[in-house]
Every structure is written in structure tokens, then in C-alpha cells.
Design an enzyme around this catalytic site. Structure first.
Site, PDB file in Angstrom:
ATOM      1  N   HIS A 210      34.159  31.624  52.657  1.00  0.00           N
ATOM      2  CA  HIS A 210      34.025  30.542  51.429  1.00  0.00           C
ATOM      3  C   HIS A 210      33.953  29.324  51.965  1.00  0.00           C
ATOM      4  O   HIS A 210      33.078  28.672  51.815  1.00  0.00           O
ATOM      5  CB  HIS A 210      34.988  31.217  50.836  1.00  0.00           C
ATOM      6  CG  HIS A 210      34.579  32.449  50.129  1.00  0.00           C
ATOM      7  ND1 HIS A 210      35.789  33.206  49.899  1.00  0.00           N
ATOM      8  CD2 HIS A 210      33.971  33.025  49.374  1.00  0.00           C
ATOM      9  CE1 HIS A 210      35.019  34.274  49.667  1.00  0.00           C
ATOM     10  NE2 HIS A 210      34.516  34.565  49.167  1.00  0.00           N
TER      11      HIS A 210
ATOM     12  N   ARG B  92      28.569  30.254  41.501  1.00  0.00           N
ATOM     13  CA  ARG B  92      29.435  30.126  42.046  1.00  0.00           C
ATOM     14  C   ARG B  92      30.511  29.517  41.338  1.00  0.00           C
ATOM     15  O   ARG B  92      30.915  28.363  41.614  1.00  0.00           O
ATOM     16  CB  ARG B  92      29.911  30.544  43.363  1.00  0.00           C
ATOM     17  CG  ARG B  92      28.861  30.819  44.595  1.00  0.00           C
ATOM     18  CD  ARG B  92      29.324  30.571  45.814  1.00  0.00           C
ATOM     19  NE  ARG B  92      28.749  31.426  46.696  1.00  0.00           N
ATOM     20  CZ  ARG B  92      27.617  31.334  47.303  1.00  0.00           C
ATOM     21  NH1 ARG B  92      27.028  30.001  47.638  1.00  0.00           N
ATOM     22  NH2 ARG B  92      27.267  32.242  48.359  1.00  0.00           N
TER      23      ARG B  92
ATOM     24  N   ARG C  59      27.755  33.799  38.177  1.00  0.00           N
ATOM     25  CA  ARG C  59      28.501  34.752  38.384  1.00  0.00           C
ATOM     26  C   ARG C  59      29.664  34.364  37.757  1.00  0.00           C
ATOM     27  O   ARG C  59      30.378  33.307  37.961  1.00  0.00           O
ATOM     28  CB  ARG C  59      28.112  34.611  40.521  1.00  0.00           C
ATOM     29  CG  ARG C  59      29.486  35.926  39.992  1.00  0.00           C
ATOM     30  CD  ARG C  59      29.111  35.793  42.016  1.00  0.00           C
ATOM     31  NE  ARG C  59      29.985  34.914  42.743  1.00  0.00           N
ATOM     32  CZ  ARG C  59      30.574  34.988  43.647  1.00  0.00           C
ATOM     33  NH1 ARG C  59      29.889  35.709  44.379  1.00  0.00           N
ATOM     34  NH2 ARG C  59      31.037  33.502  44.651  1.00  0.00           N
TER      35      ARG C  59
ATOM     36  N   GLU D 231      28.825  44.515  46.034  1.00  0.00           N
ATOM     37  CA  GLU D 231      28.746  44.062  47.105  1.00  0.00           C
ATOM     38  C   GLU D 231      30.324  44.977  47.825  1.00  0.00           C
ATOM     39  O   GLU D 231      31.182  44.159  48.970  1.00  0.00           O
ATOM     40  CB  GLU D 231      29.524  42.690  47.348  1.00  0.00           C
ATOM     41  CG  GLU D 231      30.274  42.300  46.239  1.00  0.00           C
ATOM     42  CD  GLU D 231      30.383  40.716  45.918  1.00  0.00           C
ATOM     43  OE1 GLU D 231      30.617  39.840  45.960  1.00  0.00           O
ATOM     44  OE2 GLU D 231      30.571  40.441  44.376  1.00  0.00           O
TER      45      GLU D 231
ATOM     46  N   ASN E 256      27.626  39.307  52.433  1.00  0.00           N
ATOM     47  CA  ASN E 256      29.446  38.829  52.534  1.00  0.00           C
ATOM     48  C   ASN E 256      29.418  39.998  52.219  1.00  0.00           C
ATOM     49  O   ASN E 256      30.952  40.111  53.611  1.00  0.00           O
ATOM     50  CB  ASN E 256      29.302  37.119  52.890  1.00  0.00           C
ATOM     51  CG  ASN E 256      28.603  36.213  52.432  1.00  0.00           C
ATOM     52  OD1 ASN E 256      27.736  36.526  52.868  1.00  0.00           O
ATOM     53  ND2 ASN E 256      28.214  35.664  51.460  1.00  0.00           N
ATOM     54  N   ASP E 257      30.767  39.933  51.194  1.00  0.00           N
ATOM     55  CA  ASP E 257      32.002  40.504  51.658  1.00  0.00           C
ATOM     56  C   ASP E 257      31.058  42.625  51.904  1.00  0.00           C
ATOM     57  O   ASP E 257      31.570  42.979  51.664  1.00  0.00           O
ATOM     58  CB  ASP E 257      32.195  41.168  49.526  1.00  0.00           C
ATOM     59  CG  ASP E 257      33.358  39.931  49.678  1.00  0.00           C
ATOM     60  OD1 ASP E 257      33.901  39.806  50.658  1.00  0.00           O
ATOM     61  OD2 ASP E 257      32.784  39.039  48.255  1.00  0.00           O
TER      62      ASP E 257
ATOM     63  N   ARG F 244      36.251  39.054  57.756  1.00  0.00           N
ATOM     64  CA  ARG F 244      34.915  37.569  57.631  1.00  0.00           C
ATOM     65  C   ARG F 244      35.457  37.008  58.741  1.00  0.00           C
ATOM     66  O   ARG F 244      34.913  36.519  59.248  1.00  0.00           O
ATOM     67  CB  ARG F 244      33.478  37.777  56.890  1.00  0.00           C
ATOM     68  CG  ARG F 244      34.297  37.574  55.769  1.00  0.00           C
ATOM     69  CD  ARG F 244      33.359  37.383  54.974  1.00  0.00           C
ATOM     70  NE  ARG F 244      33.543  36.093  53.800  1.00  0.00           N
ATOM     71  CZ  ARG F 244      33.069  36.121  52.617  1.00  0.00           C
ATOM     72  NH1 ARG F 244      31.782  36.969  52.191  1.00  0.00           N
ATOM     73  NH2 ARG F 244      32.971  35.445  51.952  1.00  0.00           N
TER      74      ARG F 244
END
Length: 544
Positions: A186, A294, A330, A428, A451-452, A462
């Protein structure tokens, strides 16, 4: 000259002096006091004022025995004991301001004992916090921003959290190099949104002082750090940096062009942002809207929960700035590596698989409801959408929808205007993929968080540097899952937007378009390269 290899987290070239960020030491340096005796006197004056306040509380008529006991305990903290000694020792021993000593002592005690369940310890932590707050009302709170100095630097660190990076002035950051972390952490994503070249997984020596104030070059394209480069290498990178700027200038010619393929398919390119500071960049590069705001970053780098009015004003400004363009907020994806002390998130063995995202928000319904109210209030001023992170079952949607009905009823009864905004799910988790059609029936759009989705599909953290060479976000299983989500969404008349880091990978742009994705959402700095790839792509086969 020394050369160090790491992993590229964001492309670009930076040339400048290295400055180390050391947790604790950095904050300490910022709050050094010029006159220790004055700080000690300031603390003593504040202590006496607070003790008088507590005495007046204790003498008040009608307070309960329990409150009497608490007030006595709080007074004792300032009369003698470990808290008082710790603050006094920090002022004299580390030569810092009284306010910083109070704040740090409070935070360290809370961090050490805050998660313990023993009622007596919880009461003591409460008393320390109350006394600290009273002291700070008199002493004044310290500025929490991390000061990098007057000149822009290449920041080197063992590791950086998103909260720490947010407290830094991005104009003072030429580049970032870290020992820990990964290209998809992140923090790396945030550095990318700030348009800062970043390299992770670099073998920084234990004797960090050797690097301090030395000239370095970050090659964010190859993940290489050059320490004390020789004249020839420096000249080469000066030329490459100028070429980089020329290439960016050429890309700027595309900022007003349409997002349309060679064979006429229109696919919107949106922006991922983490703060209001990114809005201007999104508009500058010609984003069709905000595909992912975000919102969790509004909860980081601070000491208490943001209130409804604060959130409302931020969302209202975003909606008004973007006008008719869609802005997808989100809801807060807190937990894992996105934490703040005041959230008091218990330690977990595996936080990436723990109580994060929508699970955390449904456990903290007051936090969640406050955010939903702010979003609905702001919806009146623009074109807002709302998307939920880490959904894995329909029961979570049941709980969310019940909360939304409650919020709408309250706003209506209070006479506060709002719109019936579009809602979406961040796809995700593999569980969400497997029930994609059922989830798509519940919302207006789906966002794909690659990503997730990648780390959960591959069962690989990750952010683990040991897995960097094995972590493959192009894995066939990941690509097939993306296709499954697109098909499930379209079957239920849902638009599907790819909004993970993979959306910015121009090697896959044409592949995603052929899969049928409706939109791509990337950090502002990646909008133009993706637009260039999109405009050069063909969706249909030659024989169609």
C-alpha cells in the site's frame, strides 16, 4: 560507485542526496527544545493547573464514588509515579519539548498496554489519556507533520507505512528507497499516486550513516539504486531524466484525447486517488472521473476519528470539483497495514487475512454509518458512487443495505437532501469471484481489485520481499478470474471497472479490452501511458 538492486515500485528517475528516516529518532529530532529549563517549567505549570482542575472536580457535589476514585487516580499520576517520572526524564534526558514528552509517553503506554483486557490496566490507560489531554490543552499539541528539511531529498528507510508517507511533504521527496516492502504494498501504491520514483527491497547496510547525505540515483524503471555515481553514470542519467521529461511532454498531448481504440471501442480511463491533493492531477491528465477514492487515507496520520462533518466537506469538495464526472468512493479499507493508534486494532497473527475492509467496518458500525451518512449528504452536490471493499458473502451485503436504509430514513426525517447513488463491490477475494453473479445482482457496478485478488489467489503475501520473484500478477489463474468477474457482471447488466495496479500495465491493456472490461482506473500519473496503449489497441479480430 556502488550499485544496489531492488524491485521497481514506480518508474521514474531521481537524482539527489539521501536522507534516512528512522522511526522515533526522526520525530525526536523535530521536537528538540532550545531551552530545557523553560520546558521543565512549562510542564510544571501545566501539571499544577491540571491538579487544580482535578481537585475542583473531586470537590464537586454529586459525583459518584467511581468518578471520585478515577479523579484521585488521575491526580496521583501527576503527584508521583511512573508517568510523571517518564515525562520529566524525557524532557531532560532527550531534550525535547514538554508537549512532545507528554504525547510520546501517553502513546507508548497505550501502545504497550492498550490491547490488554485487564480492567485495572484499561482504567489506568484511560486515566493516563485523560491527564495527557488536560496537559496538552495547556501546553498545546505538537505538529505531527514529518519535516524533511528545506531541500528535496531521496528518502531511505527500513520501511514506511502509508500513514508516515502521508505526513510528508511530497514536494520534498525526489524518490524513495526502502529495505522492506514490495512493489505492490500500500505504501508503494501511495508513492505511485504521488508520482514519486520508488524502489523497494534494497540491501541497505546496517551502518546507515555511510549513506547519509551521499548523492544517489534511483532508476525506478529497473529498480536500481546508484550510490555516489561516477561522472559518466551521472551524466547518462541526467540525459535520461531530460528524455523522461520530453516523453512526458509528448504524452501530455493525449490529455484531451478520447479513450477510444483503433477500431472504435470507447473505454473510460478513470483515476485512483488517495486524497484531495490528487484531484488536480486527475483533472490535469484528463481522467473521465474518479474510479477509486481510497477513503481510508482520511483515517490515517491523525489522532482521532474524522467526524461526519469533516468527511462530508471532503466528499462535497470532491463532488463539486469533478462536476458531472463520476466519483466512486470506496468505503474505508482499514486494517492490515493501514492502521492508526486511535483505532486500537488488536494485533493479529496474519492481518492481511484478518479483520480488515468491510469486516472491520461492520464491526465498527458507528464508524461505518458516519461515513455512509457523509457520502449520501455529499451526493447532492455531484455524481457520487460508493463501493465496498473485501466483500466475500451476501450476508455482508445484507448488513450494508440495512445500514443504508437506516441512513436514508434518518436523512429524510432530518430534511437533508441526497441522491440515490450507484453502488458497487470491490471484487478482490476468490470467494467473491465464485459468487460473482449473485453479488452483481446486488449492485450497479463491479470494481476489480487485482492487488488483493492476486495475493489471495496465489496465497502469497504481496509485501513479502522473499516472494518478489515468485509473485506473478500475470498468473493464468488471476487473468481467468478477471474474465470471470467481467462475464458475471455483464450477465447481470453491471459495468465492470479494472482498478487494481494491473490496470496500469500497458502490456495487458489490449487483453483486458478484448475481455470486455468497461473502464480502467489508474493513478493519475499512469493515465496518459494507458490512454496511449488503449488508442493503439484493436479489440476485434482482423476477420471480424
Amino acid at each position: 560507485m556502488e550499485i544496489y538492486k531492488g524491485a521497481s515500485a514506480f518508474a521514474g528517475i531521481a537524482i539527489g542526496k539521501i536522507q534516512f528516516y528512522r522511526k522515533g529518532e526522526y520525530q525526536l529530532r523535530q521536537h528538540q527544545a532550545d531551552d530545557i529549563k523553560t520546558e521543565q517549567r512549562n510542564f510544571d505549570v501545566a501539571r499544577r493547573h491540571v491538579m487544580q482542575t482535578l481537585k475542583e472536580e473531586y470537590d464537586s457535589a454529586g459525583i459518584s464514588e467511581a468518578i471520585e476514585h478515577q479523579v484521585l487516580e488521575q491526580a496521583e499520576l501527576l503527584g508521583s509515579g511512573s508517568f510523571l517520572r517518564a515525562v520529566q526524564s524525557m524532557i531532560s534526558g532527550e531534550k525535547v519539548t514538554a508537549a512532545y514528552a507528554v504525547q510520546t509517553t501517553r502513546d507508548e503506554l497505550n501502545g504497550t498496554f492498550g490491547n490488554l483486557k485487564d480492567p485495572s490496566i484499561k482504567e489506568r490507560i484511560h486515566n493516563v489519556s485523560r491527564v495527557s489531554d488536560l496537559l496538552l490543552e495547556i501546553l498545546g499539541k505538537e505538529e505531527k507533520k514529518i519535516n524533511l528539511g528545506e531541500e528535496p531529498v531521496i528518502l531511505a528507510a527500513d520501511a514506511l507505512s502509508p500513514a508516515e508517507l502521508m505526513e510528508m511533504d511530497k514536494d520534498k521527496l525526489l524518490g524513495i528507497v526502502t529495505r522492506k516492502g514490495s512493489a505492490t504494498s500500500h505504501t508503494a501504491i501511495l508513492a505511485k499516486s504521488m508520482d514519486i520514483p520508488c524502489v523497494t527491497g534494497v540491501g541497505i547496510p546496517a551502518s546507515e550513516e555511510e549513506w547519509e547525505d551521499t548523492v544517489a540515483i534511483i532508476d525506478g524503471y529497473t529498480g536500481t539504486l546508484y550510490l555516489e555515481p561516477d561522472r559518466e553514470v551521472r551524466r547518462e542519467y541526467e540525459i535520461r531524466r531530460k528524455a523522461d521529461l520530453v516523453e512526458r511532454e509528448a504524452l501530455l498531448k493525449l490529455k484531451d484525447e478520447k479513450d477510444i481504440t483503433l477500431d472504435g471501442k470507447e473505454v473510460g480511463i478513470y483515476a485512483n486517488i488517495g486524497s484531495l491533493d490528487d484531484l488536480n492531477s486527475a483533472l490535469y491528465y484528463g481522467a473521465r472521473g474518479i474510479g477509486l477514492l481510497r477513503s481510508e487515507f482520511q483515517y490515517l496520520g491523525r489522532e482521532s476519528y474524522p467526524g461526519e462533518e469533516e468527511l462530508f466537506q471532503a466528499y462535497k469538495k470532491t463532488a463539486q470539483t469533478m462536476g458531472d464526472r463520476l466519483v466512486v468512493i470506496r468505503t474505508a479499507d482499514l486494517g492490515a497495514d493501514k492502521q492508526a493508534a486511535y483505532l486500537e486494532i488488536p494485533q493479529e497473527t496474519n492481518p492481511l487475512m484478518g479483520n480488515r475492509g468491510i469486516r472491520f467496518c461492520l464491526d465498527r458500525k458507528n464508524l461505518f454509518k458516519t461515513q455512509i451518512r457523509a457520502i449520501y449528504r455529499a451526493s447532492w452536490y455531484g455524481n457520487l458512487g460508493m463501493m465496498y471493499p473485501m466483500i466475500s458473502e451476501e450476508e455482508e451485503m445484507d448488513a450494508i443495505e440495512e445500514l443504508i436504509r437506516e441512513v436514508k430514513a434518518e436523512l429524510s426525517s432530518e430534511g437533508i437532501p441526497f441522491k440515490n447513488i450507484r453502488t458497487g463491490i470491490m471484487m478482490e477475494t476468490p470467494a467473491a469471484v465464485m459468487i460473482g453473479e449473485e453479488l452483481a445482482r446486488r449492485v450497479d457496478f463491479l470494481g476489480i481489485g487485482t492487488n488483493d485478488l492476486t495475493q489471495y489467489t496465489l496465497a502469497m503475501d504481496r509485501q513479502n520481499p522473499l516472494l518478489q520473484k515468485k509473485y506473478n500478477d500475470h498468473h493464468p489463474a488471476v487473468v481467468r478470474m478477471i474474465k470471470m468477474i467481467i462475464d458475471a457482471g455483464h450477465k447481470e447488466n453491471c459495468k465492470v471497472c479494472l482498478c487494481g495496479e494491473l490496470a496500469a500495465d500497458t502490456r495487458l491493456t489490449e487483453t483486458f479490452l478484448r475481455m470486455g472490461v468497461d473502464a480502467l482506473s489508474v493513478v493519475p500519473a499512469c493515465i496518459l501511458p494507458v490512454r496511449k496503449a488503449l488508442r493503439a489497441a484493436r479489440v476485434k479480430n482482423e476477420d471480424e
